[in-house]
Design a protein around this motif. Structure first.
Motif, short mmCIF file in Angstrom:
data_model
loop_
_atom_site.label_atom_id
_atom_site.label_comp_id
_atom_site.label_asym_id
_atom_site.label_seq_id
_atom_site.Cartn_x
_atom_site.Cartn_y
_atom_site.Cartn_z
N ASN A 375 38.49 40.83 19.59
CA ASN A 375 37.09 40.89 19.96
C ASN A 375 36.59 42.32 19.90
O ASN A 375 37.22 43.24 20.45
CB ASN A 375 36.89 40.37 21.39
N ILE A 376 35.44 42.53 19.24
CA ILE A 376 34.80 43.84 19.22
C ILE A 376 33.33 43.65 19.60
O ILE A 376 32.47 43.43 18.74
CB ILE A 376 34.94 44.54 17.86
N HIS A 418 30.86 37.51 30.97
CA HIS A 418 32.01 38.41 30.79
C HIS A 418 33.29 37.70 31.19
O HIS A 418 34.29 37.70 30.44
CB HIS A 418 31.80 39.66 31.65
N MET A 422 36.46 36.88 28.80
CA MET A 422 37.76 37.49 29.07
C MET A 422 38.82 36.42 29.35
O MET A 422 39.98 36.57 28.97
CB MET A 422 37.66 38.46 30.25
N VAL A 425 39.94 35.28 26.04
CA VAL A 425 40.80 36.28 25.41
C VAL A 425 42.22 36.18 25.95
O VAL A 425 43.21 36.16 25.20
CB VAL A 425 40.24 37.70 25.63
N VAL A 435 40.68 43.77 23.06
CA VAL A 435 39.24 44.00 22.95
C VAL A 435 39.04 45.48 22.65
O VAL A 435 39.52 46.34 23.40
CB VAL A 435 38.49 43.62 24.24
N SER A 437 36.01 48.28 21.92
CA SER A 437 34.56 48.43 22.01
C SER A 437 34.16 49.89 21.98
O SER A 437 34.99 50.78 21.78
CB SER A 437 34.03 47.73 23.27
N ILE A 461 44.88 41.86 29.40
CA ILE A 461 44.02 42.11 28.25
C ILE A 461 44.05 43.59 27.92
O ILE A 461 43.79 44.45 28.77
CB ILE A 461 42.58 41.66 28.55
N VAL A 463 42.43 46.69 26.51
CA VAL A 463 41.05 47.12 26.27
C VAL A 463 41.05 48.57 25.80
O VAL A 463 41.77 49.41 26.33
CB VAL A 463 40.16 46.94 27.52
#
Length: 546
Positions: A375-376, A418, A422, A425, A435, A437, A461, A463
């Motif tokens: 995910n971006i 959100h 998540m 994910v 993820v 970003s 996750i 990040v």
């Protein structure tokens, strides 16, 4: 649980690549004044001012501009075939080339020719991606955020200070990233900065006296093209795109995302104005930037053609403007989503991405056809700077983030969405929950262990903040807001790399077994420009599939 190996360059290794330090000021004002040099990378770009392509497995879409403008319709030769250009705008300087029916995993020789047959630049090559059912053994991506900034707005600032990193240094960072030969490049939002109405940000941007002197003033009641607005628009945007990119990306497929500043405003909310969701004029500005300078997202078999901003009648067939896919065979599917385009203010049912987009994202994460799904989003899960338009309710008070005070105009539904995303994910079995970003002007890495009542400890996750290419002194969160990117109260995070306010980018390598992230950083107050040319990663993280 995904496993990881981390490498941070030790003092000895770093010393070999550390540059000489400079006491103050920008790293080399002379280099900052340089413009695009045709042929500087041993390729003659002739009349081409800029050239930016994207690809999928069977199609190219290329945006280009020329100086002087072309009087006739140019052609693009692709192998033995020829494609007629389509003019973007009425000036004859901006064109696009939509090439269909190509073979997957195939390099093509491309030649641009004027109406009379004369070559407009030296030929170059561009390759299609693997077919959706192919299994390539590797993929390499260059990823960054916040690439925009108008050099003229750096004028008149205190000695050694910048609003944005000068475009020549951004270009140099870009060249260093491209030296690693990525298969594609993802620029995550804020391709331009020209804020018009945000009470705080516009005062140092498009609505400032200096900004008005540079570009003029928009008439929001008139169209962008074919009116005096077009001159204002081109003065505001062209210098942020053309000198920086030129033709550097001609053989590298790009995926340019949009975020708040691409709609010509910062996300701010007061009693006088709430800048998002974008109004009609903001939407037209964002669409105009993409139309002239960088390609839309090409179709993907698993992305619905009816998502917001897709299949517009004034764009090439089937392309999308806000929600895209980088599909690389069965090895990787990168989900790209703009959280401003369909943002709502509906309280507990408010969203950042439309419900149809959320359903598409969750469906792709649940599908088992691809090894890696990443995910971006344009707005970062994992960190907050207390801004209004974030996933989280935290607000800045007395130098700290808190939820003890309600954030004005923040919507509870944003956090609900959100958590739904998540949760999807973290629920992907056999995959690295990753993820990546941007937006927050920092380089960072962490593990989201929980979000509210959701426990991700069995599959945390990963990040990442990819790093800003163009942020200057006034743009760092600690300067603009009084606090750097911080963990919001809603999350439990393991920060493996706390946010660093420096320019940079990441190189991400995908194989069937792992994803390896290399982090690059540059400090223009402490490092000389020539350091960029040999910049090495200061940190490497290897994530293994569970």
């Amino acid at each position: 649980m995904a496993t990881r190996r981390e490498f941070v360059l030790g003092a000895g290794a770093a010393a070999a690549t550390l540059p000489r330090l400079i006491g103050s000021g920008i790293g080399g004002p002379a280099s900052a004044a340089e413009g695009v040099k045709p042929g500087e990378d041993h390729w003659d770009q002739g009349r081409v001012r800029h050239l930016i392509p994207t690809v999928n497995h069977d199609r190219f879409l290329i945006k280009a501009s020329f100086n002087p403008p072309l009087l006739g319709v140019p052609d693009l030769e692709v192998g033995a075939n020829r494609v007629r250009g389509q003019m973007n705008g009425a000036g004859g300087d901006s064109w696009q080339f939509d090439v269909t029916g190509l073979k997957s995993s195939t390099p093509y020789k491309l030649t641009l020719r004027a109406a009379g047959g004369r070559a407009l630049c030296e030929p170059w090559s561009l390759s299609t991606f693997p077919a959706p059912d192919a299994m390539p053994d590797r993929l390499r991506l260059m990823i960054y955020t916040c690439g925009g900034g108008h050099d003229a707005l750096n004028e008149g600032l205190p000695e050694g200070k910048t609003g944005w990193l000068p475009s020549a240094l951004r270009r140099r960072l870009l060249q260093r990233g491209l030296s690693f030969k990525p298969d594609a490049l993802i620029a995550n939002g804020d391709q331009v900065y020209w804020d018009l109405r945000a009470p705080q940000a516009s005062k140092m941007s498009g609505a400032s006296p200096h900004g008005i002197a540079i570009a003029g003033t928009f008439d929001r009641a008139q169209p962008i093209f074919g009116t005096p607005n077009e001159t204002v628009f081109r003065r505001a945007t062209g210098p942020q795109i053309i000198p920086q990119y030129g033709a550097l990306l001609r053989s590298t497929p790009v995926f340019f995302m949009q975020d708040d500043h691409d709609y010509f405003d910062n996300d701010e909310a007061t009693d006088d104005i709430i800048t998002f969701p974008p109004d009609h004029f903001m939407l037209e500005l964002a669409r105009a930037t993409r139309q002239l300078y960088y390609p839309e997202y090409l179709p993907d078999p698993n992305r619905p053609l009816g998502l917001p901003g897709a299949s517009a009648p004034d764009r090439p067939p089937g392309v999308a403007e806000a929600y895209g896919t980088l599909r690389y065979g069965k090895l990787a599917e990168i989900l790209l989503y703009d959280i401003r385009r369909s943002q709502t203010l509906n309280g507990p049912s408010a969203v950042f991405v439309d419900g149809t987009v959320e359903n598409w994202l969750k469906a792709r994460m649940a599908d088992r056809d691809v090894v890696h799904v990443v995910n971006i989003p344009s707005n970062p899960p994992g960190w907050s700077a207390g801004k209004w338009g974030e996933w989280y309710p935290d607000i800045l008070r007395d130098g700290k983030l808190t939820t003890d005070i309600a954030k004005p105009y923040w919507q509870t539904g944003w956090l609900k969405q959100h958590d739904r995303l998540m949760q999807a994910v973290a629920a992907m079995p056999g995959r690295i929950p990753l993820v990546i970003s941007g937006d927050l002007h920092a380089i960072a890495e962490g593990r989201m262990m929980s979000s509210g009542s959701l426990d991700f400890s069995k599959n945390p996750i990963e990040v990442i903040l990819a790093g800003p290419l163009g942020t200057g002194d006034r743009g760092w969160p600690s300067a603009f807001r009084g606090i750097g990117a911080s963990v919001p109260t809603h999350l439990q995070m393991q920060e493996n790399l706390k946010p660093i306010e420096e320019n940079g980018f990441i190189i991400a390598d995908f194989t069937p077994e792992s994803i390896t992230i290399r982090y690059f950083r540059f400090n223009y107050h402490k490092q000389a420009p020539e350091v960029i040319d040999t910049l090495e990663p200061f940190r490497v993280t290897e994530l293994k599939r569970p």
